[in-house]
Design a protein around this motif. Sequence first.
Motif, PDB file in Angstrom:
ATOM      1  N   ARG A 108      -0.215 -32.231  30.790  1.00 20.96           N
ATOM      2  CA  ARG A 108      -0.496 -30.808  31.290  1.00 20.96           C
ATOM      3  C   ARG A 108       0.903 -30.195  31.881  1.00 20.96           C
ATOM      4  O   ARG A 108       1.142 -28.973  31.659  1.00 20.96           O
ATOM      5  CB  ARG A 108      -1.793 -30.716  32.075  1.00 20.96           C
ATOM      6  CG  ARG A 108      -3.076 -30.786  31.377  1.00 20.96           C
ATOM      7  CD  ARG A 108      -4.214 -30.901  32.076  1.00 20.96           C
ATOM      8  NE  ARG A 108      -5.546 -31.014  31.363  1.00 20.96           N
ATOM      9  CZ  ARG A 108      -6.723 -30.990  31.750  1.00 20.96           C
ATOM     10  NH1 ARG A 108      -6.797 -31.370  32.978  1.00 20.96           N
ATOM     11  NH2 ARG A 108      -7.585 -31.059  30.873  1.00 20.96           N
ATOM     12  N   ASN A 111       3.541 -29.469  29.442  1.00 19.24           N
ATOM     13  CA  ASN A 111       3.258 -28.402  28.556  1.00 19.24           C
ATOM     14  C   ASN A 111       3.144 -27.117  29.198  1.00 19.24           C
ATOM     15  O   ASN A 111       3.522 -26.087  28.523  1.00 19.24           O
ATOM     16  CB  ASN A 111       2.126 -28.757  27.784  1.00 19.24           C
ATOM     17  CG  ASN A 111       2.332 -29.607  26.671  1.00 19.24           C
ATOM     18  OD1 ASN A 111       2.596 -29.291  25.536  1.00 19.24           O
ATOM     19  ND2 ASN A 111       2.069 -30.975  26.963  1.00 19.24           N
ATOM     20  N   ASN A 114       7.223 -26.279  29.668  1.00 23.58           N
ATOM     21  CA  ASN A 114       7.741 -26.213  28.344  1.00 23.58           C
ATOM     22  C   ASN A 114       7.227 -25.371  27.278  1.00 23.58           C
ATOM     23  O   ASN A 114       8.070 -24.985  26.510  1.00 23.58           O
ATOM     24  CB  ASN A 114       7.958 -27.679  27.865  1.00 23.58           C
ATOM     25  CG  ASN A 114       8.738 -28.603  28.724  1.00 23.58           C
ATOM     26  OD1 ASN A 114       9.410 -28.206  29.724  1.00 23.58           O
ATOM     27  ND2 ASN A 114       9.192 -29.814  28.162  1.00 23.58           N
ATOM     28  N   ASN A 115       5.972 -25.271  27.232  1.00 21.98           N
ATOM     29  CA  ASN A 115       5.269 -24.486  26.215  1.00 21.98           C
ATOM     30  C   ASN A 115       4.615 -23.382  26.873  1.00 21.98           C
ATOM     31  O   ASN A 115       4.911 -22.228  26.293  1.00 21.98           O
ATOM     32  CB  ASN A 115       4.187 -25.473  25.631  1.00 21.98           C
ATOM     33  CG  ASN A 115       3.373 -24.819  24.493  1.00 21.98           C
ATOM     34  OD1 ASN A 115       3.901 -23.797  23.998  1.00 21.98           O
ATOM     35  ND2 ASN A 115       2.155 -25.506  24.170  1.00 21.98           N
ATOM     36  N   GLU A 116       3.752 -23.142  27.728  1.00 27.17           N
ATOM     37  CA  GLU A 116       2.864 -22.138  28.089  1.00 27.17           C
ATOM     38  C   GLU A 116       3.944 -21.185  28.771  1.00 27.17           C
ATOM     39  O   GLU A 116       3.903 -19.841  28.543  1.00 27.17           O
ATOM     40  CB  GLU A 116       1.898 -22.499  29.134  1.00 27.17           C
ATOM     41  CG  GLU A 116       0.830 -23.383  28.443  1.00 27.17           C
ATOM     42  CD  GLU A 116      -0.260 -23.807  29.521  1.00 27.17           C
ATOM     43  OE1 GLU A 116      -0.264 -23.269  30.643  1.00 27.17           O
ATOM     44  OE2 GLU A 116      -1.410 -24.478  29.259  1.00 27.17           O
ATOM     45  N   ALA A 156       4.487 -36.398  25.743  1.00 26.50           N
ATOM     46  CA  ALA A 156       4.276 -35.073  26.136  1.00 26.50           C
ATOM     47  C   ALA A 156       5.436 -34.026  25.760  1.00 26.50           C
ATOM     48  O   ALA A 156       5.102 -32.825  25.517  1.00 26.50           O
ATOM     49  CB  ALA A 156       3.816 -35.161  27.798  1.00 26.50           C
ATOM     50  N   ALA A 159       5.014 -32.866  22.287  1.00 27.05           N
ATOM     51  CA  ALA A 159       4.180 -32.075  21.929  1.00 27.05           C
ATOM     52  C   ALA A 159       4.464 -30.583  22.471  1.00 27.05           C
ATOM     53  O   ALA A 159       4.224 -29.810  21.545  1.00 27.05           O
ATOM     54  CB  ALA A 159       2.745 -32.488  22.770  1.00 27.05           C
ATOM     55  N   SER A 160       5.303 -30.709  23.730  1.00 32.14           N
ATOM     56  CA  SER A 160       5.523 -29.400  24.380  1.00 32.14           C
ATOM     57  C   SER A 160       6.629 -28.532  23.273  1.00 32.14           C
ATOM     58  O   SER A 160       6.396 -27.344  22.968  1.00 32.14           O
ATOM     59  CB  SER A 160       5.979 -29.350  25.699  1.00 32.14           C
ATOM     60  OG  SER A 160       7.314 -30.118  25.579  1.00 32.14           O
TER      61      SER A 160
END
Length: 258
Positions: A108, A111, A114-116, A156, A159-160
């Motif tokens: 989490r 992400n 790196n993503n949110e 992870a 995924a991100s």
Amino acid sequence: MERVQGKVALITGGARGLGEATGRLFAQEGATVVLTDVLDGDGATVAEEIRAAGGKATYLHQDTTDEAAWTEVVDGIVAEHGRLDIVVNNAGIVVDATVEDTTLEDFRRVNAINNEAVFLGTREAIRVMKDQDPKGGSIVNISSIAGLVGIENLAAYNASKGAVRLFTKSAALHVAKAGYKIRVNSVHPSYTWTPMVQFLGDNTGDRQAFFEALSAVHPLGRPGEPMDIAWGVLYLASDEASWVTGSELVIDGGITAG
């Protein structure tokens, strides 16, 4: 030397590595640069050095996972400079672990940053770019070759960065069809010799051996340098890329070609 002359650019993760190199290059090419990070000492030093070299730069503390902080930073830039032309969503972290070894907390956290945070930065950039005069701008999201191919010990991170790749395309299509004159693209570096990659090397127990191993697997014979990536980001941020959106610029020494 004027490829982004007069433009105002926000670069997250600007204290070190790719963000630092991009900030220095943008300033050399005429942009007013706002660097953000949580590494306040390093970030302030980079901004000071850019100014000492004749560029325009400031540093702001920013937790890129904080939604309210994004609004505050972007509104502050517009209030001070009148507009925001470029956003480079660069801030990122890595956890060196396979899927079996990755905790939910670490998954989490990776992400979130790196993503949110890329989603938040893109959304905030669109909010101001779509109505400014003249409207438009360029958003550059830093993904990775890990957004294109699997790497067994970076579950992870994979995924991100994969999420950033497809999110970028979705955002690019939306703003194009809405007529906002905003371009959104992703950049996909391979292993670049930044503090983050050096950390991975330290985890092997022998940083120099890791560097040599990276050199061996890249067809061009070395890992990347931060400026290798910064030049690509500059192109996407500039008006030279006025017909480029939803693309993925791979800068990887040839490693994904085979």
